[in-house]
Motif scaffolding. Sequence first.
Motif, mmCIF file in Angstrom:
data_model
loop_
_atom_site.group_PDB
_atom_site.id
_atom_site.type_symbol
_atom_site.label_atom_id
_atom_site.label_comp_id
_atom_site.label_asym_id
_atom_site.label_seq_id
_atom_site.Cartn_x
_atom_site.Cartn_y
_atom_site.Cartn_z
ATOM 1 N N LYS A 37 33.809 36.446 23.734
ATOM 2 C CA LYS A 37 35.120 36.764 24.455
ATOM 3 C C LYS A 37 35.998 36.841 23.570
ATOM 4 N N ILE A 41 39.458 39.544 22.773
ATOM 5 C CA ILE A 41 40.720 39.181 23.331
ATOM 6 C C ILE A 41 41.936 38.702 22.221
ATOM 7 N N ARG A 43 44.974 37.077 20.929
ATOM 8 C CA ARG A 43 45.502 35.980 21.415
ATOM 9 C C ARG A 43 46.816 35.501 20.558
ATOM 10 N N HIS A 132 43.165 33.066 37.022
ATOM 11 C CA HIS A 132 42.947 34.492 36.953
ATOM 12 C C HIS A 132 42.374 34.938 35.679
ATOM 13 N N SER A 133 41.466 36.113 35.856
ATOM 14 C CA SER A 133 40.804 36.425 34.595
ATOM 15 C C SER A 133 41.444 36.486 33.222
ATOM 16 N N ASP A 134 42.696 37.062 33.343
ATOM 17 C CA ASP A 134 43.495 37.186 32.141
ATOM 18 C C ASP A 134 44.026 35.743 31.386
ATOM 19 N N SER A 177 46.594 34.722 25.931
ATOM 20 C CA SER A 177 46.203 36.422 25.432
ATOM 21 C C SER A 177 47.526 37.146 25.692
ATOM 22 N N VAL A 179 48.006 39.628 27.158
ATOM 23 C CA VAL A 179 48.329 40.311 28.180
ATOM 24 C C VAL A 179 48.652 39.263 29.403
ATOM 25 N N PHE A 180 48.239 38.055 29.478
ATOM 26 C CA PHE A 180 48.637 36.868 30.238
ATOM 27 C C PHE A 180 50.137 36.883 29.979
ATOM 28 N N ARG A 183 52.449 39.339 31.312
ATOM 29 C CA ARG A 183 52.313 39.391 32.567
ATOM 30 C C ARG A 183 53.485 38.433 33.307
ATOM 31 N N LEU A 207 47.358 42.221 38.294
ATOM 32 C CA LEU A 207 46.130 41.523 38.414
ATOM 33 C C LEU A 207 45.075 42.335 39.250
#
Length: 273
Positions: A37, A41, A43, A132-134, A177, A179-180, A183, A207
């Motif tokens: 994974k 991703i 990071r 949460h997944s991210d 990440s 993305v995280f 956000r 999300l």
Amino acid sequence: MHSSSTKKLGSEQMDIVGPTLKSQRSKMVKSTEDGEKKNLIKRLKDVEISVPIAYGNIAFWLGKKASEYQSHKWTVYVRSPTNEDLGVVIKRAVFQLHSSFNNPTRVLDSPPFELSESGWGEFEIAITLYFHSDVCDKLLNLYHHLKLYPEDESGPMSIKKPVVVESYDEIVFSEPSEVFFARVQNHPAVIVPRLPAGFSLPPPAPLEDVNEKKRYDTKDNPLNQWFKNFSEADELLQLAAARQQVQAHIAKLRRQISVIDGQHQQLKLTSDQ
């Protein structure tokens, strides 16, 4: 009564990324799936995101309505110290109550992450946080000892003033990440560092597992008036007060030592005569 500590979720000199508490750095177990994974991703190296939390309980004595087995109504919770919405990071909270309760495993899939019960006994509550997944695919365990009675148990109990016991901590995500980061970079519940000038992040993505209708307004919580204040100014005032108490105690001990020395000198002079 409250305590301060910090917990950290991170790689901890390992090849995986996960959440930890600053006060207790969790050791994460590496797995093949995690490695696969991670390669997919993007990071942010040498970057940490902090999420301050307060967790604890508020307990109200029932007064004349109290019975042998129902003396208090209490609420246990995980919240933002500034009462922001933690749902931006936390997906689910699981509270493990004493086995004597009906359905002792309580699952909350949206904020507020709190539950209320009634009873008479104090016990340890295990709280498991899912993200949460991210954010992270690891979970985080907290432990809180339910407190129903005031520290001065010999004093009278009040139905108006509850017992409040909270701990402050910070969940730290190492190498988040992109993305995280994108956000939550402007969310008031999250502490993010400044990235180097010219660094570009992907546009913030909503999300996938959050229902907009479930968005929680922290101002609606009726327990707000009882929550502890964990601001830096408050902590500094507490430190100053503690320092004054220590200095006063030292001065008192010095006076006692001086009196004892004086008595010793007087006895010595008397014996010499």
